[in-house]
Motif scaffolding. Sequence first.
Motif, mmCIF file in Angstrom:
data_model
loop_
_atom_site.group_PDB
_atom_site.id
_atom_site.type_symbol
_atom_site.label_atom_id
_atom_site.label_comp_id
_atom_site.label_asym_id
_atom_site.label_seq_id
_atom_site.Cartn_x
_atom_site.Cartn_y
_atom_site.Cartn_z
ATOM 1 N N UNK A 26 1.062 29.200 -26.389
ATOM 2 C CA UNK A 26 0.128 29.338 -26.834
ATOM 3 C C UNK A 26 -0.332 30.724 -27.658
ATOM 4 N N UNK A 27 0.007 32.363 -27.044
ATOM 5 C CA UNK A 27 0.240 33.105 -27.667
ATOM 6 C C UNK A 27 1.719 33.716 -28.495
ATOM 7 N N UNK A 37 8.813 34.555 -17.898
ATOM 8 C CA UNK A 37 7.344 35.369 -16.894
ATOM 9 C C UNK A 37 7.426 34.403 -15.820
ATOM 10 N N UNK A 38 7.724 33.805 -15.781
ATOM 11 C CA UNK A 38 7.954 32.867 -14.575
ATOM 12 C C UNK A 38 8.340 32.917 -13.205
ATOM 13 N N UNK A 39 9.865 34.182 -13.859
ATOM 14 C CA UNK A 39 10.888 34.182 -13.082
ATOM 15 C C UNK A 39 10.366 35.675 -11.911
ATOM 16 N N UNK A 40 10.593 36.897 -12.987
ATOM 17 C CA UNK A 40 10.498 38.150 -12.519
ATOM 18 C C UNK A 40 9.879 38.284 -11.882
ATOM 19 N N UNK A 41 8.308 38.321 -12.475
ATOM 20 C CA UNK A 41 7.542 38.562 -10.579
ATOM 21 C C UNK A 41 7.418 38.132 -9.552
ATOM 22 N N UNK A 42 8.111 36.655 -10.023
ATOM 23 C CA UNK A 42 8.349 36.568 -8.751
ATOM 24 C C UNK A 42 9.455 36.752 -7.712
ATOM 25 N N UNK A 43 11.080 37.381 -8.604
ATOM 26 C CA UNK A 43 11.107 37.898 -7.479
ATOM 27 C C UNK A 43 10.653 39.426 -6.565
ATOM 28 N N UNK A 44 9.717 39.681 -6.857
ATOM 29 C CA UNK A 44 9.088 40.828 -6.239
ATOM 30 C C UNK A 44 8.404 40.718 -5.351
ATOM 31 N N UNK A 86 2.942 40.416 -23.308
ATOM 32 C CA UNK A 86 3.703 39.982 -22.472
ATOM 33 C C UNK A 86 4.201 40.327 -21.531
ATOM 34 N N UNK A 87 4.166 41.958 -21.985
ATOM 35 C CA UNK A 87 4.585 42.961 -20.856
ATOM 36 C C UNK A 87 2.998 42.415 -19.854
ATOM 37 N N UNK A 88 1.595 42.729 -20.172
ATOM 38 C CA UNK A 88 0.600 42.738 -19.510
ATOM 39 C C UNK A 88 0.824 41.164 -18.628
ATOM 40 N N UNK A 89 1.255 40.453 -19.414
ATOM 41 C CA UNK A 89 0.942 38.943 -18.568
ATOM 42 C C UNK A 89 2.156 38.804 -17.561
ATOM 43 N N UNK A 91 3.007 41.161 -15.914
ATOM 44 C CA UNK A 91 2.075 42.021 -14.361
ATOM 45 C C UNK A 91 1.226 40.924 -13.935
ATOM 46 N N UNK A 92 0.032 40.572 -14.634
ATOM 47 C CA UNK A 92 -0.395 39.666 -14.261
ATOM 48 C C UNK A 92 -0.017 38.062 -13.093
ATOM 49 N N UNK A 93 1.016 37.675 -13.818
ATOM 50 C CA UNK A 93 2.635 37.217 -13.335
ATOM 51 C C UNK A 93 3.083 37.192 -11.700
ATOM 52 N N UNK A 94 3.092 38.615 -11.456
ATOM 53 C CA UNK A 94 3.298 38.856 -10.091
ATOM 54 C C UNK A 94 2.231 39.502 -9.112
ATOM 55 N N UNK A 95 1.222 39.375 -9.517
ATOM 56 C CA UNK A 95 -0.552 39.926 -8.303
ATOM 57 C C UNK A 95 -0.836 38.297 -8.321
ATOM 58 N N UNK A 96 -0.426 37.243 -9.657
ATOM 59 C CA UNK A 96 -0.891 35.481 -9.531
ATOM 60 C C UNK A 96 0.089 35.097 -7.831
ATOM 61 N N UNK A 97 0.782 35.701 -8.479
ATOM 62 C CA UNK A 97 2.131 35.211 -7.351
ATOM 63 C C UNK A 97 1.722 35.628 -6.071
ATOM 64 N N UNK A 98 2.172 36.917 -5.633
ATOM 65 C CA UNK A 98 1.702 37.752 -4.614
ATOM 66 C C UNK A 98 0.702 36.725 -4.125
ATOM 67 N N UNK A 99 -0.596 36.243 -4.447
ATOM 68 C CA UNK A 99 -1.689 35.886 -3.245
ATOM 69 C C UNK A 99 -1.350 34.457 -3.483
ATOM 70 N N UNK A 100 -0.974 33.662 -4.523
ATOM 71 C CA UNK A 100 -1.104 32.487 -4.445
ATOM 72 C C UNK A 100 0.258 31.751 -3.537
ATOM 73 N N UNK A 101 1.511 32.131 -3.981
ATOM 74 C CA UNK A 101 2.042 31.368 -3.121
ATOM 75 C C UNK A 101 2.323 31.551 -2.151
ATOM 76 N N UNK A 102 1.701 32.379 -1.181
ATOM 77 C CA UNK A 102 1.255 32.150 0.405
ATOM 78 C C UNK A 102 0.146 30.940 0.608
ATOM 79 N N UNK A 103 -1.116 29.998 -0.370
ATOM 80 C CA UNK A 103 -2.350 29.627 -0.279
ATOM 81 C C UNK A 103 -1.726 28.389 0.794
ATOM 82 N N UNK A 104 -0.516 27.969 0.310
ATOM 83 C CA UNK A 104 0.032 26.636 0.967
ATOM 84 C C UNK A 104 0.765 26.551 2.296
#
Length: 380
Positions: A26-27, A37-44, A86-89, A91-104
């Motif tokens: 949509x954006x 956006x889904x992949x690159x932040x996850x790498x780090x 695109x660039x800020x999204x 960056x946000x996906x990096x922080x989202x993935x960093x903290x969300x991935x370990x929750x489960x």
Amino acid sequence: MAFKLYNFIFYITMAAFGYFNLFFQDVGLDSFQIGLVNAIPRIFALLLMPFWGFLTDYLQENKKVLLITLLGTLVSVILFPQTESFKLLMLLMFFYTLFQNPIIPLSDSLLLDYLGDNSNYYGKFRLWGSVGYMLSVSILGYFLEATASANLFYIYALVLIISIFLLKFLPKSKREIKVLDPGDFKKIFRKKRLVYFLFFVFILQTAMNANYSYFPIYIVDHGGGAFLLGIALTISSASEILAFLFSDRIIKNNKFSKIIIIISLGFVLRWLSLALFPYRLIILVSQILHSITFGLFFAVGVDYVDQISGEKFRATGQNIYAAVFMGVSAISGSLLGGKIYQIAGGEKMYFVWALLSLTAGLIYSFYLLKKEKEIKINAA
């Protein structure tokens, strides 16, 4: 009861996550940008994924580490609707993935500590997460279609706040507080059974994570919208409830190799259905196979990894499993899936996943059958 209620509430966030890519679309992002956006932040973020497990097992402070990850995820989701860059999204996906991935995996580790030697009952607790997901995903889809996709982040944040409140009611680990030697963690990586299983998981989950990323777009390309997507996701979550409900019996009454063969066939049939019959009815019916390709697969994996890791490295083992199940494979799935989808379309992408799943299933199943035969001969 506390674990069941926590799972019920928290997994509503996973229903919200299913609509992330509709927001990205949509954006103004195209399919390949969505993949990036889904992949690159996850790498780090993935590089730090095992750190959460090491930290938990080393300090044995599971609930405190889990609280940090929930709070970090809360902050990141609130910021998503504030930008279309695109660039800020990214960056946000990096922080989202960093903290969300370990929750489960951290939540699962806490539950497995509570279950002790009864890890095969994991599915009976996890199914409540599927119930929460199932009851919310269609309603959420209808709401977002009637309003705006950006609203998913506010709902996500509200559910996280409730999850944080419920966290204090979860029982603490029964393990004795004992700081481990950091050198001991190397031992878990020397277990060949774990390595081979994780490689198998990586192949199949590459396809599954590509599906998570591009199934919403596949739905839109075939004339559907957020509501149809919600119905499809409701069917898939309803089917996985049955898998979680009976997973303890399946694990107890069947050889591991037999279960793996069934799971592999489930993947092949699911992807072939979407590749060859892209019609709404078939798309919806194919979601029933989610019971095998996610529910049974995930429950069996949690139990298998727990047995291999042992009590001493429980959180570490689950974080490594999650890093492959949701991390490494999500990176490969997003990048490969995005490129295939961009070049050849959804049907061709799903056909590639069917072939890949068939190949991985055959190789790993033959390996397991060979090992079981060797054990039988040696025992004779």
